[in-house]
Enzyme design. Structure first.
Site, PDB file in Angstrom:
ATOM      1  N   GLY A 126       9.720  -4.710  -8.388  1.00  0.00           N
ATOM      2  CA  GLY A 126      10.550  -3.572  -8.747  1.00  0.00           C
ATOM      3  C   GLY A 126      12.020  -3.830  -8.457  1.00  0.00           C
ATOM      4  O   GLY A 126      12.369  -4.485  -7.467  1.00  0.00           O
ATOM      5  N   GLU A 127      12.883  -3.285  -9.316  1.00  0.00           N
ATOM      6  CA  GLU A 127      14.334  -3.385  -9.071  1.00  0.00           C
ATOM      7  C   GLU A 127      14.763  -2.503  -7.908  1.00  0.00           C
ATOM      8  O   GLU A 127      15.878  -2.626  -7.419  1.00  0.00           O
ATOM      9  CB  GLU A 127      15.109  -2.990 -10.336  1.00  0.00           C
ATOM     10  CG  GLU A 127      15.045  -4.039 -11.416  1.00  0.00           C
ATOM     11  CD  GLU A 127      15.933  -3.718 -12.596  1.00  0.00           C
ATOM     12  OE1 GLU A 127      16.396  -2.564 -12.717  1.00  0.00           O
ATOM     13  OE2 GLU A 127      16.149  -4.627 -13.416  1.00  0.00           O
ATOM     14  N   HIS A 131       4.761   2.223  -8.031  1.00  0.00           N
ATOM     15  CA  HIS A 131       3.858   1.071  -8.106  1.00  0.00           C
ATOM     16  C   HIS A 131       3.050   1.086  -9.405  1.00  0.00           C
ATOM     17  O   HIS A 131       2.754   0.035  -9.967  1.00  0.00           O
ATOM     18  CB  HIS A 131       2.880   1.072  -6.933  1.00  0.00           C
ATOM     19  CG  HIS A 131       3.519   0.895  -5.597  1.00  0.00           C
ATOM     20  ND1 HIS A 131       3.676   1.935  -4.708  1.00  0.00           N
ATOM     21  CD2 HIS A 131       4.040  -0.196  -4.988  1.00  0.00           C
ATOM     22  CE1 HIS A 131       4.248   1.485  -3.608  1.00  0.00           C
ATOM     23  NE2 HIS A 131       4.487   0.205  -3.746  1.00  0.00           N
ATOM     24  N   HIS A 138       2.450   4.793  -4.947  1.00  0.00           N
ATOM     25  CA  HIS A 138       2.975   5.980  -5.621  1.00  0.00           C
ATOM     26  C   HIS A 138       3.240   5.624  -7.073  1.00  0.00           C
ATOM     27  O   HIS A 138       2.961   4.481  -7.490  1.00  0.00           O
ATOM     28  CB  HIS A 138       4.239   6.478  -4.915  1.00  0.00           C
ATOM     29  CG  HIS A 138       5.223   5.384  -4.643  1.00  0.00           C
ATOM     30  ND1 HIS A 138       5.918   4.726  -5.637  1.00  0.00           N
ATOM     31  CD2 HIS A 138       5.594   4.773  -3.488  1.00  0.00           C
ATOM     32  CE1 HIS A 138       6.694   3.801  -5.116  1.00  0.00           C
ATOM     33  NE2 HIS A 138       6.512   3.796  -3.807  1.00  0.00           N
ATOM     34  N   GLY A 143       0.816  -1.212   0.000  1.00  0.00           N
ATOM     35  CA  GLY A 143       0.000   0.000   0.000  1.00  0.00           C
ATOM     36  C   GLY A 143       0.845   1.256   0.000  1.00  0.00           C
ATOM     37  O   GLY A 143       2.025   1.223  -0.341  1.00  0.00           O
TER      38      GLY A 143
END
Ligand code: PAF
Length: 287
Positions: free
Chosen positions: A154-155, A44, A41, A38
């Site tokens: 995500g990296e 995401h 931003h 959650g």
């Protein structure tokens, strides 16, 4: 005129989740999954768009997972804003939000843990020993509940990405793991839910982290011995205004192993975790 996206369906129980997933499966639809905690931003939203480009239906989860936080960490302080999260997800092309409560994910009597070695050791693993076991447990459960064809990570959390790839292979989970590049603000600061904790002065310091890492990366790529590169980057971060550095390290990109010869003689990644006041930031980049 602005057209807002229709409200996003939110399911909280395993039964409701399985009913929807089952229907999509029967229709032969490909399902993409983006797990989150959650406080969403733009970073995401990049993950959601990536999932939407590869799948027919996108499921996101919002669950602040207690098993990956130590008692002294920011679980209680972690920002919660479900209505805003749902609106953003709908706008980015998400089809369903799974937002279980803690008892749904961990009913009384739950007694299974996952212990990890390999990419879970060192770096974050030294400072947050409970983190990757907790991530492995919750992501495995979410994969079993949602049964996605693919999941996007995500990296930004590079070590987490390596850990997820490892346990997905080790546990034979039939999910394709897709990496998505780190989204950054105009100053190069990696987008993170934790940036919301920063005061304007702290934000200015945070925005220098990526520059210090990029500079150290250039030095490492030029063949300078890594202990010196890491020491200089450490000092540069303190000078820049960070209060405390957990680590700044150059590792083999393939598996996060330490370079035996102390020079970056194969594809490398520089990774760091540093504190400004009570806020801990992490970042990393390819060298
Ligand atoms: O990266 C995160 O937000 C979390 O570690 C994840 C993958 C959602 C598991 O709780």
């Amino acid at each position: 005129m602005m057209h807002s996206a229709p409200p996003l369906p939110i399911v909280r129980s395993v039964a409701d989740l399985r009913a929807q997933i089952g229907e999509w499966r029967r229709q032969g639809l490909r399902i993409g999954f983006v797990p989150t905690m959650g406080a969403l931003h733009d970073g995401h939203m990049g993950l959601i768009r990536e999932a939407a480009s590869r799948a027919d239906r996108v499921v996101a989860s919002v669950f602040v997972n207690p098993t990956q936080f130590a008692p002294h960490e920011d679980l209680g302080r972690y920002p919660r804003q479900e209505a805003e999260d749902a609106a953003m997800l709908a706008g980015a092309g998400c089809h369903l939000l799974f937002a279980p409560d803690v008892e749904t994910m961990y009913p009384p009597g739950a007694a299974t843990t996952i212990a990890m070695a390999g990419p879970a050791l060192g770096l974050e693993g030294d400072f947050r020993p409970q983190m990757f076991g907790g991530v492995a447990l919750v992501v495995t459960k979410l994969f079993n509940l949602i049964q996605p064809d693919l999941a996007i990570f995500g990296e930004k959390d590079f070590q987490q990405l390596m850990v997820v790839r490892r346990f997905t292979a080790d546990l034979d989970l039939p999910v394709e793991i897709v990496a998505s590049p780190t989204e950054r603000d105009g100053w190069g600061l990696a987008l993170s839910s934790r940036n919301a904790y920063l005061s304007p002065e702290q934000l200015e310091i945070a925005r220098r982290l990526n520059g210090v890492l990029a500079e150290a990366g250039v030095a490492a790529a030029s063949g300078r011995p890594l202990p010196g590169v890491e020491k200089d980057a450490y000092a540069a971060l303190l000078k820049t205004g960070f209060d405390r550095i957990d680590y700044v390290a150059v590792r083999r990109a393939e598996d996060l192993a330490v370079f035996r010869n102390q020079v970056a003689d194969a594809p490398a990644r520089i990774l760091a975790a540093a504190w400004i006041g009570k806020t801990r930031l992490i970042d990393n980049m390819a060298i």
